[in-house]
Design an enzyme around this catalytic site. Structure first.
Site, PDB file in Angstrom:
ATOM      1  N   LYS A 196       3.502  -1.164  -7.676  1.00 51.81           N
ATOM      2  CA  LYS A 196       3.551  -2.051  -6.628  1.00 51.81           C
ATOM      3  C   LYS A 196       2.287  -2.522  -6.197  1.00 51.81           C
ATOM      4  O   LYS A 196       1.013  -1.788  -5.751  1.00 51.81           O
ATOM      5  CB  LYS A 196       3.986  -0.968  -5.253  1.00 51.81           C
ATOM      6  CG  LYS A 196       4.339  -1.884  -3.914  1.00 51.81           C
ATOM      7  CD  LYS A 196       4.970  -1.009  -2.789  1.00 51.81           C
ATOM      8  CE  LYS A 196       5.099  -2.013  -1.639  1.00 51.81           C
ATOM      9  NZ  LYS A 196       5.754  -1.072  -0.616  1.00 51.81           N
ATOM     10  N   LYS A 249       6.728  -4.507  -8.582  1.00 50.11           N
ATOM     11  CA  LYS A 249       7.074  -5.212  -7.479  1.00 50.11           C
ATOM     12  C   LYS A 249       5.576  -5.863  -7.048  1.00 50.11           C
ATOM     13  O   LYS A 249       4.654  -5.179  -6.938  1.00 50.11           O
ATOM     14  CB  LYS A 249       7.532  -4.159  -6.132  1.00 50.11           C
ATOM     15  CG  LYS A 249       7.704  -4.894  -5.024  1.00 50.11           C
ATOM     16  CD  LYS A 249       8.035  -4.023  -3.869  1.00 50.11           C
ATOM     17  CE  LYS A 249       7.653  -4.698  -2.510  1.00 50.11           C
ATOM     18  NZ  LYS A 249       7.743  -3.730  -1.689  1.00 50.11           N
TER      19      LYS A 249
HETATM   20  C1  PBG Z   1       7.463  -0.707   2.319  1.00 51.00           C
HETATM   21  C2  PBG Z   1       8.168  -1.821   1.709  1.00 51.00           C
HETATM   22  C3  PBG Z   1       7.588  -3.270   1.673  1.00 51.00           C
HETATM   23  C4  PBG Z   1       8.562  -3.880   0.717  1.00 51.00           C
HETATM   24  C5  PBG Z   1       9.488  -2.979   0.707  1.00 51.00           C
HETATM   25  N1  PBG Z   1       9.217  -1.720   1.055  1.00 51.00           N
HETATM   26  C6  PBG Z   1       6.383  -3.956   2.482  1.00 51.00           C
HETATM   27  C7  PBG Z   1       5.137  -3.470   2.118  1.00 51.00           C
HETATM   28  O1  PBG Z   1       4.701  -2.958   1.377  1.00 51.00           O
HETATM   29  O2  PBG Z   1       4.268  -4.230   2.912  1.00 51.00           O
HETATM   30  C8  PBG Z   1       8.211  -5.452   0.553  1.00 51.00           C
HETATM   31  C9  PBG Z   1       9.722  -5.947   0.258  1.00 51.00           C
HETATM   32  C10 PBG Z   1       9.720  -7.474   0.250  1.00 51.00           C
HETATM   33  O3  PBG Z   1       8.641  -8.174   0.590  1.00 51.00           O
HETATM   34  O4  PBG Z   1      10.849  -8.137   0.306  1.00 51.00           O
HETATM   35  N2  PBG Z   1       6.310  -0.134   2.186  1.00 51.00           N
END
Ligand code: PBG
Length: 326
Positions: A196, A249
């Site tokens: 991520k 992601k």
């Molecule tokens: C929670 C999370 C996030 C997303 C999914 N789970 C945001 C982040 O990490 O700031 C982002 C998903 C999206 O942008 O559609 N941590």
């Protein structure tokens, strides 16, 4: 042996032949639709930066699930927006929290829809970070693990089908796995947000989930967009710790990472087509600058072609409608 013996255009001559040699097929299999559930009642709040996406209160969630069911979307990914936020995100692991109640409602009324839950603290903390913040602003890794495990366990106890930790703390997959196993949930799969990245493509999501960090950024726990070797190490660790599905992601700016992960580990691989990827296409389409359906299909195909068999996407309903109309 090249031209004129070889002519690539022979197999492009009509749709019937093109479809015979098509390598990647888009279907609803592996499509996961994110849902935002907000505290309170009688709410269906549009997210301005994500046209077509809403926050639903529990009492109106069924409206959306009726559509999900009618469109045959196989799975949802739940995010919660609690009434009460505090430093430790305590609403995240309450037995009757917004997500826990949503799980019960969905599994009761729509048992065939697979319910995956996002496990993270950022929607539940007043500072908006994904873990326990120390005095100097640093997110404490090991103190956070305990809370994440409690959150995941509370989702399992409410009856979810899978948990998806998105916090990026070190060791959380192993920690959550152990806590699930110790409590009799050894059959509950973990979809790990393994690679991520610290991405600006999450902007619209943070409006939707009300989870923007109140100070600083997430660079001390999410990954540097410059790195791919590091992504492979993250995935290797998550697999070692018990991840059943690994995730990359965002998706479109990281197709190389999806491919590398798939080739190296041959594991079930998910990609998160995040909020910013959705909003860009919606915005351009609203201006009349792009053909929304075609660009959506091309984007999702590219994610599959890169190697993901699961795609988390806000386009799930649009895709389902399009496939149905074909
Ligand atoms: C929670 C999370 C996030 C997303 C999914 N789970 C945001 C982040 O990490 O700031 C982002 C998903 C999206 O942008 O559609 N941590």
């Amino acid at each position: 042996m090249g031209f004129p013996v070889q002519r690539m255009r022979r197999l492009r001559v009509n749709e019937s032949i093109r479809s015979m040699v098509r390598e990647t097929e888009l279907s609803l299999k592996g499509i996961i639709y994110p849902l935002f559930v907000v505290y309170g009642s009688d709410k269906r709040v549009p997210i301005p930066s994500m046209p077509g996406i809403y926050q639903f209160s529990l009492d109106r969630l069924a409206e959306e699930l009726e559509e999900v069911k009618a469109l045959n979307i196989p799975a949802v990914l739940l995010f919660g927006i609690p009434e009460h936020k505090d430093a430790l995100g305590s609403s995240a692991y309450q037995a009757d929290g917004v997500i826990q109640n949503s799980i019960k409602l969905i599994k009761d009324k729509y048992p065939d829809i697979t319910v995956i839950t996002d496990v993270c603290l950022c929607e539940y903390t007043d500072h908006g970070h994904c873990g326990v913040v120390e005095r100097d602003g640093y997110v404490n890794n090991d103190a956070t693990l305990e809370l994440l495990a409690q959150e995941a366990l509370s989702h399992a106890e409410a009856g979810c089908d899978m948990v998806a930790p998105s916090d990026m703390m070190d060791g959380r997959i192993g920690f959550i796995r152990k806590s699930l196993d110790d409590n009799g949930f050894n059959n509950l799969p973990i979809m790990a947000y393994s690679a991520k990245y610290c991405s600006s493509f999450y902007g619209p999501f943070r409006d939707a989930a009300d989870s923007a960090p109140q100070f600083g950024d997430r660079k001390t726990y999410q990954m540097d967009p410059s790195n791919i070797n590091e992504a492979l190490r993250e995935v290797a660790l998550d697999i070692e710790e018990g991840a059943d599905i690994v995730m990359v992601k965002p998706a479109l700016p990281y197709l190389d990472v999806i491919r590398a992960v798939k080739e190296k580990f041959a594991y079930p691989t998910a990609a998160y087509n995040v909020s910013g990827e959705y909003s860009m296409i919606k915005a351009a389409a609203l201006q009349g600058w792009l053909d929304e359906d075609r660009v959506m299909v091309e984007s999702l195909i590219s994610i599959k072609r890169a190697g993901a068999e699961m795609i988390i996407t806000y386009f799930a309903k649009d895709l389902a409608r399009l496939l149905r109309s074909r």
